[in-house]
Design a protein around this motif. Structure first.
Motif, PDB file in Angstrom:
ATOM      1  N   LYS A  58       0.818  -1.216   0.000  1.00 47.98           N
ATOM      2  CA  LYS A  58       0.000   0.000   0.000  1.00 47.98           C
ATOM      3  C   LYS A  58       0.854   1.269   0.000  1.00 47.98           C
ATOM      4  O   LYS A  58       0.370   2.355  -0.332  1.00 47.98           O
ATOM      5  N   ASP A  59       2.138   1.122   0.355  1.00 48.37           N
ATOM      6  CA  ASP A  59       3.031   2.279   0.403  1.00 48.37           C
ATOM      7  C   ASP A  59       3.769   2.514  -0.911  1.00 48.37           C
ATOM      8  O   ASP A  59       4.539   3.465  -1.029  1.00 48.37           O
ATOM      9  N   LEU A  60       3.545   1.641  -1.882  1.00 46.99           N
ATOM     10  CA  LEU A  60       4.178   1.793  -3.193  1.00 46.99           C
ATOM     11  C   LEU A  60       3.315   2.688  -4.080  1.00 46.99           C
ATOM     12  O   LEU A  60       2.100   2.508  -4.166  1.00 46.99           O
ATOM     13  N   VAL A  61       3.945   3.642  -4.732  1.00 49.99           N
ATOM     14  CA  VAL A  61       3.247   4.536  -5.659  1.00 49.99           C
ATOM     15  C   VAL A  61       3.487   4.032  -7.081  1.00 49.99           C
ATOM     16  O   VAL A  61       4.633   3.909  -7.523  1.00 49.99           O
ATOM     17  N   ASP A  62       2.420   3.722  -7.798  1.00 48.36           N
ATOM     18  CA  ASP A  62       2.527   3.225  -9.162  1.00 48.36           C
ATOM     19  C   ASP A  62       2.715   4.409 -10.112  1.00 48.36           C
ATOM     20  O   ASP A  62       1.753   5.059 -10.523  1.00 48.36           O
ATOM     21  N   LEU A  63       3.956   4.695 -10.454  1.00 47.50           N
ATOM     22  CA  LEU A  63       4.258   5.844 -11.301  1.00 47.50           C
ATOM     23  C   LEU A  63       3.665   5.701 -12.694  1.00 47.50           C
ATOM     24  O   LEU A  63       3.173   6.678 -13.271  1.00 47.50           O
ATOM     25  N   THR A  64       3.722   4.498 -13.244  1.00 45.97           N
ATOM     26  CA  THR A  64       3.216   4.305 -14.607  1.00 45.97           C
ATOM     27  C   THR A  64       1.696   4.471 -14.665  1.00 45.97           C
ATOM     28  O   THR A  64       1.168   5.006 -15.641  1.00 45.97           O
ATOM     29  N   GLU A  65       1.015   4.031 -13.628  1.00 46.50           N
ATOM     30  CA  GLU A  65      -0.435   4.225 -13.613  1.00 46.50           C
ATOM     31  C   GLU A  65      -0.772   5.709 -13.500  1.00 46.50           C
ATOM     32  O   GLU A  65      -1.711   6.197 -14.140  1.00 46.50           O
ATOM     33  N   MET A  66      -0.004   6.449 -12.695  1.00 46.74           N
ATOM     34  CA  MET A  66      -0.245   7.881 -12.563  1.00 46.74           C
ATOM     35  C   MET A  66       0.012   8.606 -13.878  1.00 46.74           C
ATOM     36  O   MET A  66      -0.645   9.599 -14.198  1.00 46.74           O
ATOM     37  N   LEU A 114       6.614   0.743 -13.194  1.00 49.34           N
ATOM     38  CA  LEU A 114       7.545   1.466 -12.342  1.00 49.34           C
ATOM     39  C   LEU A 114       6.865   1.979 -11.076  1.00 49.34           C
ATOM     40  O   LEU A 114       5.809   2.612 -11.138  1.00 49.34           O
ATOM     41  N   PHE A 115       7.498   1.708  -9.944  1.00 50.11           N
ATOM     42  CA  PHE A 115       6.961   2.107  -8.645  1.00 50.11           C
ATOM     43  C   PHE A 115       7.930   3.042  -7.928  1.00 50.11           C
ATOM     44  O   PHE A 115       9.143   2.996  -8.134  1.00 50.11           O
ATOM     45  N   LEU A 116       7.357   3.857  -7.047  1.00 48.45           N
ATOM     46  CA  LEU A 116       8.122   4.742  -6.177  1.00 48.45           C
ATOM     47  C   LEU A 116       7.862   4.337  -4.732  1.00 48.45           C
ATOM     48  O   LEU A 116       6.715   4.121  -4.339  1.00 48.45           O
ATOM     49  N   TYR A 117       8.941   4.221  -3.954  1.00 49.70           N
ATOM     50  CA  TYR A 117       8.793   3.993  -2.517  1.00 49.70           C
ATOM     51  C   TYR A 117       9.552   5.093  -1.788  1.00 49.70           C
ATOM     52  O   TYR A 117      10.743   5.313  -2.024  1.00 49.70           O
ATOM     53  N   ILE A 157       9.194  10.420 -15.057  1.00 50.37           N
ATOM     54  CA  ILE A 157       7.797  10.458 -14.613  1.00 50.37           C
ATOM     55  C   ILE A 157       7.690  11.140 -13.257  1.00 50.37           C
ATOM     56  O   ILE A 157       6.821  11.996 -13.035  1.00 50.37           O
ATOM     57  N   TYR A 158       8.597  10.770 -12.338  1.00 50.12           N
ATOM     58  CA  TYR A 158       8.568  11.342 -10.991  1.00 50.12           C
ATOM     59  C   TYR A 158       8.726  12.858 -11.045  1.00 50.12           C
ATOM     60  O   TYR A 158       7.952  13.596 -10.412  1.00 50.12           O
ATOM     61  N   GLU A 159       9.719  13.334 -11.776  1.00 51.62           N
ATOM     62  CA  GLU A 159       9.966  14.778 -11.827  1.00 51.62           C
ATOM     63  C   GLU A 159       8.797  15.530 -12.448  1.00 51.62           C
ATOM     64  O   GLU A 159       8.476  16.649 -12.029  1.00 51.62           O
ATOM     65  N   ASN A 160       8.151  14.941 -13.433  1.00 47.55           N
ATOM     66  CA  ASN A 160       6.995  15.594 -14.041  1.00 47.55           C
ATOM     67  C   ASN A 160       5.798  15.597 -13.107  1.00 47.55           C
ATOM     68  O   ASN A 160       5.036  16.576 -13.061  1.00 47.55           O
ATOM     69  N   LEU A 161       5.617  14.526 -12.340  1.00 54.71           N
ATOM     70  CA  LEU A 161       4.523  14.495 -11.365  1.00 54.71           C
ATOM     71  C   LEU A 161       4.760  15.512 -10.256  1.00 54.71           C
ATOM     72  O   LEU A 161       3.816  16.145  -9.773  1.00 54.71           O
ATOM     73  N   VAL A 162       6.022  15.683  -9.864  1.00 52.87           N
ATOM     74  CA  VAL A 162       6.352  16.704  -8.854  1.00 52.87           C
ATOM     75  C   VAL A 162       6.089  18.096  -9.422  1.00 52.87           C
ATOM     76  O   VAL A 162       5.513  18.960  -8.747  1.00 52.87           O
TER      77      VAL A 162
END
Length: 273
Positions: A167-175, A197-200, A251-256
């Motif tokens: 539940k603590d994993l962020v699905d970057l590709t889904e976002m 790809l996931f973010l923890y 993906i992470y930098e664009n979501l930020v």
């Protein structure tokens, strides 16, 4: 099998056929000894998912299985060639190296003392790339369960020793893509592989971060020889020539930038009140 939604197969003597999108497509094996794997091939999740997701514009006339690599009793890698055209009869590139999907995990560690942000790379021999010390994000192949987050959590524990809850994993590709794509495709011209790809995100004392540096991990029985490398998140783009790392970072930098993820790297539960 529920996942055999639109894929059915029959075998008649040494002749084989498989149904794709409701149409029977002849299937043959280049090597007769591979015919024994027909049932496993038609039930291989990667192949079933590929068939189910095939756009209707592809008209497949026949498939020839050229080689099969088994992982014990399980289908591993399959290479096949198809006769395929577009709706106008134009031939299309037709060779597929099938290995199925994989997961990649970008760990974002926020130092408790100075709030600097770090990430974790695994360094290990990668014979296909010709590099004995190849830096990349922790990753692993999907199993037949299709549980992306579950596999990600398992691989994180095996490759880094970090235990996480799914539940603590962020699905970057889904976002990024929603349900349009299963993940990032690193070599769509010849391979079906996609990367989920996931973010923890986590906080960690500087002392613990230092203890991770150079830590040896991996499952030796599976041939894994992994050493951890801790770097600043700002150095990731030039520290690893790894499509998982570069895609996750992009993906992470664009979501930020879009304020869909916090810039401080902390999960909601870790933020100070």
């Amino acid at each position: 099998f529920d996942h055999l939604l639109r894929v059915q197969a029959v075998a008649m003597s040494s002749q084989f056929a498989i149904k794709i999108q409701g149409k029977e497509v002849p299937l043959s094996f280049r090597h007769a000894e591979d015919e024994q794997h027909f049932d496993k091939f038609k039930e291989m999740k990667a192949f079933v998912d590929w068939c189910n997701g095939l756009d209707k514009e592809f008209l497949v006339k026949n498939i020839t299985v050229q080689s099969i690599d088994m992982f014990g009793k399980r289908m591993g890698f399959v290479k096949f060639k198809a006769e395929v055209t577009d709706p106008h009869g134009n031939s299309l590139p037709n060779v597929v190296f099938m290995r199925g999907g994989a997961v990649g995990m970008m760990i974002l560690i926020v130092c408790e003392e100075d709030r600097k942000q770090y990430t974790v790379l695994t360094v290990q021999p990668r014979f296909p790339a010709g590099k004995f010390n190849f830096p990349e994000l922790p990753a692993g192949m999907l199993d037949d369960s299709g549980d992306f987050a579950g596999v990600a959590a398992k691989e994180l524990k095996e490759e880094t020793g970090i235990i996480v809850k799914t539940k603590d994993l962020v699905d970057l590709t889904e976002m990024a893509f929603g349900s349009s794509y299963q993940g990032v495709y690193p070599s769509a011209g010849g391979c079906d592989e996609f990367l989920r790809l996931f973010l923890y995100r986590m906080r960690m004392p500087k002392e613990e971060i230092n203890r991770l540096q150079g830590k040896c991990t991996g499952v030796l029985s599976e041939g894994e020889q992994i050493k951890l490398k801790i770097i600043s998140i700002n150095e990731l783009w030039r520290a690893a020539p790894d499509v998982k790392a570069l895609s996750a970072l992009c993906i992470y930098e664009n979501l930020v930038a879009r304020r869909e993820l916090p810039a401080d790297g902390l999960p909601p539960a870790e933020k100070k009140q």
